[in-house]
Design a protein around this motif. Sequence first.
Motif, PDB file in Angstrom:
ATOM      1  N   LYS A  20       0.798  -1.214   0.000  1.00 21.10           N
ATOM      2  CA  LYS A  20       0.000   0.000   0.000  1.00 21.10           C
ATOM      3  C   LYS A  20       0.838   1.274   0.000  1.00 21.10           C
ATOM      4  O   LYS A  20       0.495   2.261  -0.663  1.00 21.10           O
ATOM      5  N   GLU A  21       1.930   1.280   0.727  1.00 15.37           N
ATOM      6  CA  GLU A  21       2.775   2.485   0.765  1.00 15.37           C
ATOM      7  C   GLU A  21       3.424   2.725  -0.591  1.00 15.37           C
ATOM      8  O   GLU A  21       3.460   3.858  -1.086  1.00 15.37           O
ATOM      9  N   LEU A  22       3.930   1.673  -1.195  1.00 12.24           N
ATOM     10  CA  LEU A  22       4.535   1.800  -2.525  1.00 12.24           C
ATOM     11  C   LEU A  22       3.505   2.262  -3.545  1.00 12.24           C
ATOM     12  O   LEU A  22       3.787   3.120  -4.393  1.00 12.24           O
ATOM     13  N   LEU A  23       2.311   1.722  -3.458  1.00 15.90           N
ATOM     14  CA  LEU A  23       1.278   2.028  -4.448  1.00 15.90           C
ATOM     15  C   LEU A  23       0.859   3.496  -4.426  1.00 15.90           C
ATOM     16  O   LEU A  23       0.321   4.005  -5.413  1.00 15.90           O
ATOM     17  N   ARG A  29      -3.580  -0.352 -10.829  1.00 14.02           N
ATOM     18  CA  ARG A  29      -5.004  -0.661 -10.758  1.00 14.02           C
ATOM     19  C   ARG A  29      -5.190  -1.946  -9.969  1.00 14.02           C
ATOM     20  O   ARG A  29      -4.283  -2.787  -9.898  1.00 14.02           O
ATOM     21  N   ARG A  30      -6.378  -2.092  -9.364  1.00 13.09           N
ATOM     22  CA  ARG A  30      -6.702  -3.301  -8.612  1.00 13.09           C
ATOM     23  C   ARG A  30      -7.091  -4.424  -9.563  1.00 13.09           C
ATOM     24  O   ARG A  30      -7.733  -4.215 -10.588  1.00 13.09           O
ATOM     25  N   PHE A  31      -6.726  -5.642  -9.186  1.00  9.25           N
ATOM     26  CA  PHE A  31      -7.167  -6.842  -9.900  1.00  9.25           C
ATOM     27  C   PHE A  31      -7.181  -7.979  -8.890  1.00  9.25           C
ATOM     28  O   PHE A  31      -6.130  -8.332  -8.355  1.00  9.25           O
ATOM     29  N   LEU A  32      -8.394  -8.516  -8.603  1.00  6.11           N
ATOM     30  CA  LEU A  32      -8.539  -9.510  -7.540  1.00  6.11           C
ATOM     31  C   LEU A  32      -7.959  -8.925  -6.247  1.00  6.11           C
ATOM     32  O   LEU A  32      -8.310  -7.820  -5.868  1.00  6.11           O
ATOM     33  N   ASP A  33      -7.042  -9.641  -5.576  1.00  8.26           N
ATOM     34  CA  ASP A  33      -6.411  -9.073  -4.375  1.00  8.26           C
ATOM     35  C   ASP A  33      -5.022  -8.532  -4.703  1.00  8.26           C
ATOM     36  O   ASP A  33      -4.189  -8.349  -3.819  1.00  8.26           O
ATOM     37  N   LEU A  34      -4.807  -8.242  -5.966  1.00  9.27           N
ATOM     38  CA  LEU A  34      -3.499  -7.805  -6.450  1.00  9.27           C
ATOM     39  C   LEU A  34      -3.554  -6.361  -6.938  1.00  9.27           C
ATOM     40  O   LEU A  34      -4.614  -5.766  -7.051  1.00  9.27           O
ATOM     41  N   ALA A  35      -2.377  -5.831  -7.234  1.00 12.36           N
ATOM     42  CA  ALA A  35      -2.257  -4.542  -7.913  1.00 12.36           C
ATOM     43  C   ALA A  35      -1.437  -4.750  -9.175  1.00 12.36           C
ATOM     44  O   ALA A  35      -0.426  -5.454  -9.163  1.00 12.36           O
ATOM     45  N   VAL A  36      -1.910  -4.160 -10.247  1.00  9.39           N
ATOM     46  CA  VAL A  36      -1.172  -4.170 -11.509  1.00  9.39           C
ATOM     47  C   VAL A  36      -0.346  -2.890 -11.559  1.00  9.39           C
ATOM     48  O   VAL A  36      -0.889  -1.786 -11.431  1.00  9.39           O
TER      49      VAL A  36
END
Length: 202
Positions: A20-23, A29-36
């Motif tokens: 979350k801090e890096l993002l 963008r969100r995808f499932l429980d991931l970030a692209v």
Amino acid sequence: MKYLTANEVFLEVVNYEHNKELLKTIPHRRFLDLAVCYRILINANKKEMRSALITNEFRITEETLFQLAIHNMPKLLPLKVMNLCDCIPEILRPVLLNGENEMPETYMVSNVYQNKGAGWLLYKNVFSELAEKLDGDLHIYPSSIHELIVKKAEDNDHMLTLTPEVNETHVAEKERLSNQVYYYSRELGNFFIVSHNKETII
């Protein structure tokens, strides 16, 4: 303002909650429980792959980056699908066999460099073709940021609960992707989270 070469942009997937801090500092963008998120490819060969993370300093829209990355990936980091029996380490065989004599037909999805290859999760056609090949829906195990393990979905799949254990014992912390398992519906052509493992990868 920084500049980038459009044909060098590719995507990777990382765990959303644990980045979350890096993002906050990068387009994603969100995808499932991931970030692209997005990277610039510097160099790639059989020995190493070097890339740089694209940050907000580039001032380019996330949608533009997504479209560039989706277009570039097949050329920059070509898909590689392997039968798991041909590449699985011996140490993992007892875990996956679960007392059975033979392992069900299972595949590893990555890129030819087996580096940040889990980004191929964004290409539904890959999983549509595997679903046809296996004649059924799929369970997708996010083995690491580098690859995905795919097999035909089964009602009593012991591997649904194994992902946290494998992450903890066999995957370096910085390379762990998710403790969940994904389901690909051949009929709907879409992904779902089917396991409810506690996120304990950090």
